[in-house]
Structure formats: C-alpha cells, structure tokens
Design a protein around this motif. Structure first.
Motif, short mmCIF file in Angstrom:
data_model
loop_
_atom_site.label_atom_id
_atom_site.label_comp_id
_atom_site.label_asym_id
_atom_site.label_seq_id
_atom_site.Cartn_x
_atom_site.Cartn_y
_atom_site.Cartn_z
N SER A 207 -3.48 1.78 8.55
CA SER A 207 -3.78 1.87 7.13
C SER A 207 -3.64 0.53 6.42
O SER A 207 -3.00 -0.38 6.93
CB SER A 207 -2.85 2.90 6.46
OG SER A 207 -1.51 2.58 6.72
N PHE A 208 -4.27 0.46 5.24
CA PHE A 208 -4.06 -0.65 4.31
C PHE A 208 -3.38 -0.08 3.09
O PHE A 208 -3.97 0.76 2.39
CB PHE A 208 -5.40 -1.22 3.84
CG PHE A 208 -6.13 -2.03 4.87
CD1 PHE A 208 -5.96 -3.40 4.93
CD2 PHE A 208 -7.01 -1.42 5.75
CE1 PHE A 208 -6.66 -4.15 5.86
CE2 PHE A 208 -7.71 -2.17 6.68
CZ PHE A 208 -7.53 -3.54 6.75
N ASN A 209 -2.18 -0.45 2.81
CA ASN A 209 -1.55 0.05 1.60
C ASN A 209 -0.46 -0.87 1.11
O ASN A 209 0.44 -1.23 1.86
CB ASN A 209 -0.99 1.45 1.85
CG ASN A 209 -0.97 2.25 0.58
OD1 ASN A 209 -0.58 1.74 -0.47
ND2 ASN A 209 -1.42 3.48 0.65
N SER A 210 -0.54 -1.27 -0.15
CA SER A 210 0.48 -2.14 -0.73
C SER A 210 1.56 -1.34 -1.44
O SER A 210 2.74 -1.63 -1.30
CB SER A 210 -0.16 -3.11 -1.73
OG SER A 210 -1.16 -3.87 -1.11
N ASP A 211 1.15 -0.32 -2.19
CA ASP A 211 2.11 0.43 -3.01
C ASP A 211 3.16 1.12 -2.16
O ASP A 211 4.32 1.21 -2.53
CB ASP A 211 1.40 1.51 -3.82
CG ASP A 211 0.23 0.95 -4.58
OD1 ASP A 211 0.39 -0.12 -5.17
OD2 ASP A 211 -0.83 1.58 -4.57
#
Lengths: 345, 306
Positions: A207-211
């Motif tokens: 996945s791509f996730n910053s939060d």
C-alpha cells in the motif's frame, strides 16, 4: 486522516473566552495537523492578548495549492518543509523579515542559521527537524535492515508487506539514494532505469499511505513502513516491535520552518509568534509533543531526556549521508511527475 | 408547478402571477452560484495553460486533453501514441463502481422487498434500522471496515475458528476490499428507492399472475421487476455515480496502489504534479461520461413510459 483533519481551533481557553473576545489582536496560523500542543497556543494567546485562529493541512503540496488558490492574505504564518520554503519563496508567497525585526533570531542553532533552502533565514525560522527512513517489524525479519534493499528489493519474507508513504518527494528521493543517482537527474538512461526499478519494486508493496503510516506498523498489517523518525518512535512506544533503519545508501532529512507569509494581515503578531517559538523553553514543548528535534540553541535542557536517547534520533556510525529533498527545475520535474504517474497507474 | 394545479389552478396562479419570477430567484441564485459557476470555472480551466507547481496561465491550450489521450513517452518528445494510462484508470474505476453497484443491487433488492412486505406499522422501523449506520461519518465507517477485514481481524479469525480456512484471507489492499467498501458505503441509496417503488407496487398483480399458473420466477421477472424498474434504475445511478468518483475506499481499503479517477484528480491539485488544467480536464471527461449515462437512462425510462 487526510480529509477530516481540517479543524479550526479557536485557541481561547475556556475561562478566557470573555477576554479573548476583546483581545487586542489576532493571529491566523496555517499549520500541519497534530503538530503543536494546545497549551503553547494558549500561553501565547494569554501573554500577548491575541486571539489565535488555526487551520491545518496534511502535506506541503496542499499548503501550496491552498495559498495559490487564493488564501494568501488570509494567513500570517505557515510551517512548510525545507524544499517547500524554497518553492514558496520562488513563487513570491513569502514576506521578508528585515534585520532586527526578530529579537530572538540569534537563538537559531548555528547549523540551521543559513540553510540552503533559505539562505540567511530571510523568510523563516526553524520549527522541527527529523529524518524519513523506514521501520521494520523484528518479529518478521531478523536480518540487516540498514539498506534500501528492504524497500526496493526486499527479502522474500517481507515482500507484499510493505507500506510506502503516499508522497512523491519522499519515495523518489529514497529511490534515487537506492540507485546512487542524483535526485534531479536529467540523464535519460538513469531516469529510465529509475522508472524500471520502481515498476519492479512496486510488486512487493502492499500500500501507499501516509496518514496511517504509524498505525499499520502497530497493528502488524505492514512489516515494513516508510516513516518519519518521530512517528517510528511513537509506533515503538505503542507496542510495535520495530527498528528504525539508517540505510548505508543514505536517508532523507527534513526541517519544517515557520515562515512569514506575504500580505500577512497581522504581521506584528506573526513576528511576535516567531520570537515566541525561538524561546528554548517554548520550542522544547513542541519537541516533547511531536518527538522530533528543535533547531534552537539551549532547547536541549527543556527536552525530555528520553528523547535524546531514543534510537530513532541516533544514527549508527555506518549510516549513510542524510540528504534534503531537492527542488528540480520545471522540465526535470515533469519527468519525475510522469514516473510517479507510471508507478501509480 | 408553473401552470398551477389541475383544478382551480387559475386562482392560485393569479395570486403569484406578478411575483413568480422573483420567487424563483433564490433557486436560480443557488443553482447559479453552487452548480453552474463552479462547473464553468472547471470548464474554462481545462482549456488553459498550466502554471508550474499549480495555478493557470490565461492562455488557451488543449494540452490537458492532449495529455489525457496521447502518450509522448517519459520525456515528452516521442511521437504521440494513444495514451492508455488514463483510459485504464477510468476503466478500472468504472469496473469497480459497476461491481459495487451490482453487489448493492443483489443485496439491496431483497432487502427492500422484505421491508416493503412487512406490516405497515413495522416498515418505518426497518427503514430506520437501515439508515442507523449512516449516522456515522463515512471515514469512520471505512476505517472500521478495514479493521473488520484485516488479516488478523474478526472476519478472518472467525472463519479460522470455524475451521473454514486455515490461513487468513488477504482482503485489505485488494480490489475486493474496495468493492466491499463502496457497496457498504452506498447500500441505502439502493435500498430506499427500490423500497419506495415496491411499496407502491400492487401485489394483486402478483396474485393474479399466480392464479394464472405463472411460476414465482416468472412473476418476479415479468411482473414485479418491470413494475419497480424506475426504483431500481434510480438506485443503480445513486450508487454508481458516487462510487465512480470516490477516493476514501480506494485509498484506505485498496491501499492506494493504483490511481482511481478521484485520486488521480486529487493528485493534480494537492499532489506534486500541481497540474490544474489536467485535473479540470479529467473532471470534465468524468462529468461528460456521467451525463451521457444519465441521459441514456432517462431516455430509456421515457420510452418505456410511453
């Protein structure tokens, strides 16, 4: 979370509501989410008889987009990262701080007094600095983690369990370090190789996730997560058995800075607020809250001693060079945008 | 009702005759400011030149649409070919939204039928129960869904405890998770219009068909479904359209590994690309697609009404 955190904080403490309504002045801050303790805002508000209004953003790019879409002239100060200070100055969004306007300017730590992204500190003061690398779950992998291979060419047991930050700058800077090429390379062979390398690496990413970069590590959903040092420390404190890596190829370092915005409606109070944040005790309160590092001389003695000892703040001797994210020119940036789109298409 | 009611309308019409234009003014202002003006801005921006790092330069340009349809290679100087990237992103979004709509229909239709066939006093309660989860913010519901579906979540642990599976099923960060998320987000939009249609349905027709020896399946297919078709169509549109542009479910449940229409557009404004005309152009193309869909379905139902 990305779209829910836009909260306006009227920073008057309960008992002060009456006096705040009659406050002398106002200060309008545009800030990252969850990045300043409320008590600190209250203290400034009380000491200076100023009503504080704060809006929040979740990325440097959305800060820029909002200001360019017409919010300039609404806010007094904002807190962009290093490369964004340079971009905003180039776009003419920042006001200049004249010599002598900041009484505490001398408090800036010498190593941060003349940074490449704002020579001479004409527009900004240090807020917090830290690094971006990645953390690895030690229950899943016991081998050497101080290599960018963990992200881009991972061992089998980590493949498919990697969360990347959903941020072009951080991902592509790390990729450039992995390949040993300059960040704003214009060499076509290097750029093609970078594009291919990322396509192959993506197969291993979940996945791509910053939060939720921290949460996926704590819950165990991800075994590897690209993450900021303070977040990695918090993940560890919340029970994740993770180590923060300092790759031998190098890692990203960043600094957030308080800038004086162009056409600030309350310029006087903005300068007062910047002076306030240059007091060692005040900026140390931010550090204790956010778990990053201050760039102010004398702040150390007010900082929680555990912070100085945490592994996330102490790179080993064999760690690679820390580098800032670079600002590319237009033509080069367009190629990098294309590579990013290819990666996520 | 511009022409007044069917009976005795003339008196009422006269009452408001002079003021009618003025009474419509609030509606027109609202429509103008909240719908037409933003659309006009979007349309204009999609034909402007992009400014580096966000913003527009006021010069006419077709670059945004060119970028959408033509591929000029990594460095922008190769001979143009058809660009499949964005068409692929649109196609993936349509596919996801379509499956979510289908899933909503399969679950929503029986649910609506069930509610509509309860005694009249109970129906309000059932409708109320369907809407309860939607008092909670969409973001919270999507995150909760993720917790349910996780590898170590209740779903997997429940199935493993029952011995159905021995290894956890990986659902989070897959397309299936996105479809489930969209389905769950918009299910009431399917249930409520179908419920309204089934409630108005005259069940004597089903009985009549049964008396004439029509099997149940035939009654459903030839009598009930045609009768409640407007409700089904409305439900499908209400689920499909917001699913198409959604980005919460793809972001949180799908892992944001691939752009969907919503996240592609968001990236143009809030991401590094800062390409406002392209974001506007992608929005216009999406809008055009949805409009065509709505016009076709409106034509269809008009034809059937005749």
């Amino acid at each position: 979370m990305k779209r829910s955190l836009k909260a306006t904080v009227a920073a008057a403490a309960l008992g002060l509501t009456a006096s705040a309504a009659a406050a002398e002045g106002k200060l309008v801050i545009y800030h990252w989410f969850e990045y300043i303790p409320q008590e600190l805002l209250d203290r400034f508000s009380q000491e200076n008889d100023v009503e504080i209004v704060m809006d929040t953003y979740d990325s440097n790019e959305s800060l820029l987009a909002t200001l360019k879409a017409g919010a300039i002239g609404t806010y007094d100060v904002a807190v962009p990262g290093d490369y964004m200070v340079q971009i905003m100055a180039g776009e003419g969004l920042l006001d200049e701080i004249a010599e002598g306007e900041l009484a505490n300017k001398g408090n800036i730590a010498p190593e941060w007094a003349d940074p490449s992204f704002d020579p001479g500190r004409k527009h900004s003061i240090p807020y917090q600095w830290g690094s971006t690398s990645f953390a690895v779950n030690r229950d899943m992998y016991e081998g050497d983690i101080n290599t960018t291979d963990i992200l881009f060419n991972p061992p089998e047991e980590l493949s498919g369990k990697i969360n990347m930050l959903d941020s072009q700058g951080e991902v592509l800077a790390m990729a450039a370090l992995h390949m040993g090429i300059p960040q704003c390379s214009t060499d076509r062979d290097q750029l093609r190789a970078l594009n291919d390398m990322l396509q192959n690496a993506k197969v291993h990413w979940a996945s791509f996730n910053s939060d939720t970069a921290k949460e996926v590590l704590v819950s165990g959903d991800a075994a590897v997560g690209q993450i900021y040092d303070g977040f990695a420390a918090k993940a560890r404190e919340e029970g994740a058995n993770t180590d923060y890596a300092f790759p031998t190829q190098g890692y990203v370092v960043w600094m957030d800075n308080v800038v004086l915005l162009k056409d600030a409606p309350n310029r006087e109070n903005a300068l007062k607020f910047m002076d306030f944040l240059l007091e060692p005790e005040n900026i140390a309160a931010v550090t204790n809250y956010a778990r990053y590092n201050a760039g102010v001389t004398g702040a150390a003695e007010f900082v929680d001693p555990a912070l100085a000892e945490q592994p996330e703040s102490n790179p080993p001797a064999e760690a690679g060079e820390p580098v800032f994210i670079q600002v590319c020119d237009r033509e080069t940036q367009e190629v990098y945008d294309q590579i990013w789109t290819n990666l996520k298409k | 009702m511009a022409g007044g009611g069917a009976t005795g309308g003339s008196v009422q019409t006269d009452t408001y005759a002079g003021a009618r234009g003025w009474l419509l003014l609030p509606a027109w202002v609202t429509l103008g400011i909240l719908t037409l003006a933003p659309l006009a801005i979007m349309l204009v921006y999609s034909f402007l030149t992009k400014e580096f790092r966000g913003g527009v330069i006021w010069e006419f340009s077709l670059d945004a649409y060119d970028q959408f349809f033509f591929d000029r290679g990594l460095f922008g100087d190769a001979p143009p070919q058809i660009e499949w990237t964005y068409i692929g992103i649109f196609w993936r979004s349509i596919w996801q939204a379509g499956l979510a709509t289908l899933l909503s229909l399969l679950i929503g239709f029986p649910t609506a039928y069930f509610i509509a066939t309860r005694p009249e006093k109970q129906r309000a309660l059932w409708v109320f129960l369907v809407t309860i989860p939607y008092w909670v913010n969409l973001l919270i519901r999507t995150v909760s869904m993720k917790f349910l579906l996780r590898d170590q979540g209740p779903l997997n642990e429940g199935l493993m405890a029952l011995g159905v599976i021995s290894e956890p099923l990986t659902i989070v960060n897959t397309n299936l998770a996105v479809q489930l998320g969209l389905f769950y987000s918009y299910l009431p939009f399917m249930v409520l219009p179908i419920y309204a249609a089934v409630e108005r349905y005259n069940f004597a027709l089903s009985e009549a068909a049964a008396d004439l020896y029509a099997p149940r399946w035939t009654i459903l297919r030839r009598i009930l479904i045609p009768a409640v078709k407007p409700g089904i169509l409305a439900g499908c549109i209400l689920v499909f359209v917001p699913s198409l542009g959604s980005f919460l479910a793809p972001d949180l449940l799908g892992g944001a590994r691939n752009f969907m229409i919503g996240s592609l557009i968001e990236e143009q404004f809030k991401g590094n690309a800062g390409n406002w005309p392209f974001g506007a152009a992608a929005s216009m193309i999406l809008l055009t697609m949805v409009l065509i869909l709505l016009i076709v379905s409106a034509r269809q139902s008009q034809k059937e009404a005749r």
